[in-house]
Design an enzyme around this catalytic site. Structure first.
Site, PDB file in Angstrom:
ATOM      1  N   VAL B  36     -45.098 -53.760  94.617  1.00  0.00           N
ATOM      2  CA  VAL B  36     -46.920 -53.445  94.023  1.00  0.00           C
ATOM      3  C   VAL B  36     -47.287 -54.954  93.980  1.00  0.00           C
ATOM      4  CG1 VAL B  36     -48.058 -53.045  92.040  1.00  0.00           C
ATOM      5  CG2 VAL B  36     -46.187 -51.269  92.832  1.00  0.00           C
ATOM      6  N   LYS B 125     -46.031 -49.073  83.039  1.00  0.00           N
ATOM      7  CA  LYS B 125     -45.884 -47.330  80.982  1.00  0.00           C
ATOM      8  C   LYS B 125     -44.870 -47.823  80.533  1.00  0.00           C
ATOM      9  CE  LYS B 125     -42.268 -45.572  84.065  1.00  0.00           C
ATOM     10  NZ  LYS B 125     -42.876 -46.221  86.038  1.00  0.00           N
ATOM     11  N   GLY B 206     -39.214 -43.463 101.039  1.00  0.00           N
ATOM     12  CA  GLY B 206     -39.667 -44.690  99.715  1.00  0.00           C
ATOM     13  C   GLY B 206     -40.335 -43.861  99.247  1.00  0.00           C
ATOM     14  N   GLU B 209     -36.593 -43.566  94.041  1.00  0.00           N
ATOM     15  CA  GLU B 209     -36.351 -45.567  94.266  1.00  0.00           C
ATOM     16  C   GLU B 209     -34.839 -45.171  94.006  1.00  0.00           C
ATOM     17  OE1 GLU B 209     -37.916 -48.386  92.465  1.00  0.00           O
ATOM     18  OE2 GLU B 209     -39.559 -46.917  92.742  1.00  0.00           O
ATOM     19  N   LYS B 224     -45.340 -42.043  79.840  1.00  0.00           N
ATOM     20  CA  LYS B 224     -46.507 -41.614  80.501  1.00  0.00           C
ATOM     21  C   LYS B 224     -47.164 -41.222  79.371  1.00  0.00           C
ATOM     22  CE  LYS B 224     -46.009 -42.838  85.377  1.00  0.00           C
ATOM     23  NZ  LYS B 224     -45.361 -42.507  86.343  1.00  0.00           N
ATOM     24  N   GLY B 320     -47.420 -45.297  94.630  1.00  0.00           N
ATOM     25  CA  GLY B 320     -47.502 -46.148  95.491  1.00  0.00           C
ATOM     26  C   GLY B 320     -47.333 -47.928  95.031  1.00  0.00           C
TER      27      GLY B 320
END
Lengths: 436, 436
Positions: B36, B125, B206, B209, B224, B320
């Protein structure tokens, strides 16, 4: 190593005593005190707990109305009623909320507020469709803001969100249900009602105006689409220029056929843009059952924004005085808490002419119970290829492969010349790319 | 009287020359440069056109990483890589973006930024679920902000929107699909795959994980949901306290039975609150076909917020690197353009214990191909009344009328004692009130 639970207990020690910030008074001047205006004045007076916790204490010292003689149930929540703009603007105001509707005198009054640097919140899609760019420019030049979250899908905040977020705003098209009255009527027809009965029922339940023409002709949705095209596409169009069809031609047989062909007929507003070229229309269209808008029923509105990251979907209540009042007062709260620093100039908007010339699927209806195979072959010989057909009552319905409106017109005219069968077609949308 | 078209032409004269505001430099310090982080650094470097039009020129002078020896493809977009927090914080920064994941050392580093009055944007999160309230308090005390739009349904901005809107935030519950991996796997099972094959496929694409346990056990969704309960319900819970079930017990026969009974099994997170009492769970649940979440497939996430004005629905890409980077950089833009004036204190949050003790419908599965009528009667004699049943393979499935989890357990135990048939049950949601 400490657990999450221990950490939480350690540093937050949840206090259940309310905090007591000193709320800032926000003086709201209302332009209008009709149904929405009354709901707003009442909500402003009754929301002090939430708003004080947010640091705000809004009041309504003045409302400008057409007639001060008419009895108004919400007058008790307003300091002063006046029909004189000079008296209205003589009051010191922190924000002006415009809920008169229509372009004039709203336009002149909103300009007058912005010229003085007073922020304006409006629910008026006609005004923003006609003059949104000019008013935003005026607000910017005066170091203030114009907010219009309530003008489109009033119950679902999303316009202001994207205003602040330049990267999420990379949107290259949208498909939406923007008019709750049309959707209520088509939903009722799908459930077996006739157009006339559905309209009558919607009026009796307060879901349609006494004069519903702006809703059922598509004018209301065209204004909202114009506003959204400027917002997301940075293209300037007039509502008059959007190819627009009303819903009055849709009947119960159409809805039954749509269901047989795996979808529904919905009152859509659609636009997509690419380097200044704009494809757009407003009108009834077939949507496949998997499409995000296929299940938006009744007075609910919804929008699918098309981005390279996938579709973003927002849906919820589209209108109504209480729903609109919540969104207006939230806009007031945002205006009252946000910085007065001038927002930077966005990308300049350009004039564009909306057309509907690109290829799409079509939902075709042919009168006179024609033979399915021969009719499909005839249409195909003119470039309109049927993917599926269904015969309902005295009509043949077909879903076609993508082609242009020009080819559809030519094929339907050729059919009429060959067989005498009258035919019409609505754009058809598959679920692909629009399911979320 | 002038027409809309003439008015528009008169006052806007659409200029297609770009405006040239002087963009403000925004110095971003990245905590983390993994997948990320690399997407964010690249996006920051490549978005100068949109962002300059927005008045901003973000740069990434420094990133803190665990190891400076590992080759990193995005290093070219970052001024300096360091593994030393002191070196990182010695840089003058306008905003810190945290994308390390996990609670520590993220928590200590974010506190350090906020203590200096530097705003923080995070996608984490786990951090916000564990310490969101403490971090927001710390930000407020230091006159700065914490933003975490990317921590939940990363591609669909809605959290910051409601933060600013106290009246729309009158929400008394929510139902959501918050974990894209679980939803991808259940969607694949519904399309005929097995759990193992679906997980394997999601990992190869993908979408899951290498260690998918946080996703398939429900832990990710519980974090979350914890964050959203604090945000919308002003109630503090720990993810550990949320009744949570993973999706690994769901098999293709369950999905076939759900379809026969008019719905689907989805990985839900649900909460509703009333005067401090909190009902909540995370886990697979039956949702009727008309429910807004029934059609949220694959990696898409969605949420229905329950308000007195009707349900508000938001859906789109959930995760993503590229999707998350867009939302993080938009948060940076908001932080950089908004006033530094301290936001007013919101209503204080209170500790709460989530339970799932209220009545709901249930999706019951009984092994061993028991006779439908006798089994329904036996379950009914224990207070669990079946509305519809379906037999698939060697199992009986039933949708029940609303009752409590305690009654369901008692009835299923009594059934097992009487017949030896093993049984289990998932909560079941009708479309009512949740269709938009």
């Amino acid at each position: 190593m400490t657990s999450v639970l221990e950490n939480l207990a350690l540093d937050s020690e949840p206090p259940c005593t309310p905090t007591t910030p000193r709320p800032a008074t926000v003086r709201i001047g209302q332009l209008g005190l009709g149904n929405v205006g009354a709901a707003l004045a009442r909500l402003t007076a009754h929301s002090s707990v939430e708003l004080q916790a947010h640091g705000l204490a809004p009041v309504t010292p003045v409302a400008l109305v057409r007639s001060i003689d008419r009895p108004r149930p919400a007058a008790e929540f307003v300091g002063q009623l006046t029909n004189d703009p000079d008296t209205f603007f003589a009051q010191p105001l922190d924000v002006v909320v415009e809920i008169m509707g229509g372009v004039e005198p709203a336009y002149s009054l909103v300009r007058r507020a912005l010229d003085r640097g007073v922020p304006v919140v409006t629910a008026n899609k006609s005004l923003v469709a006609a003059h949104g760019e000019a008013l935003c420019d005026l607000a910017r030049r005066n170091g203030t803001t114009l907010r219009y979250e309530a003008s489109c899908i009033a119950g679902v905040p999303f316009i202001g969100t994207f205003d602040r977020r330049p990267l999420a705003s990379r949107i290259d098209g949208l498909t939406a249900i923007l008019n709750g009255t049309s959707n209520t009527i088509l939903t009722a027809i799908a459930n077996g009602s006739t157009f006339e009965h559905a309209l009558d029922d919607a009026q009796q339940r307060g879901l349609a105006e006494p004069d519903p023409s702006a809703d059922i002709t598509g004018r209301d949705a065209a204004e909202k689409l114009t506003l959204l095209i400027r917002q997301f596409g940075r293209l300037l169009v007039t509502p008059d220029a959007v190819p627009t069809t009303g819903i009055s031609g849709v009947d119960p047989v159409d809805l039954r056929a749509a269901a047989l062909l795996g979808g529904s007929v919905k009152p859509l507003a659609h636009a997509e843009w690419n380097e200044g070229a704009l494809q757009a229309f407003v009108g009834p269209a077939f949507v496949a059952a998997g499409h995000s808008l296929a299940r938006i029923h009744g007075a609910t509105n919804g929008i699918v924004l098309h981005s390279t990251r996938g579709p973003l979907c927002y849906a919820g209540p589209g209108a109504g005085p209480d729903v609109t009042a919540v969104t207006l007062l939230d806009d007031v709260c945002e205006v009252a808490t946000e910085s007065r620093v001038q927002t930077p100039n966005p990308i300049a908007a350009c004039a564009a002419t909306p057309q509907w010339t690109q290829e799409s699927g079509w939902f075709v209806r042919v009168e006179g119970r024609p033979p399915a195979i021969e009719t499909s072959e005839l249409l195909g010989s003119y470039g309109l290829w049927c993917e599926r057909t269904a015969t309902v009552d005295e009509r043949l319905y077909a879903l076609t492969y993508p082609t242009t409106a020009a080819k559809v017109h030519a094929a339907l005219n050729a059919l009429r010349a060959a067989t005498g069968d009258a035919a019409r077609a609505l754009p058809a949308f598959s679920a692909e790319g629009d399911a979320c």
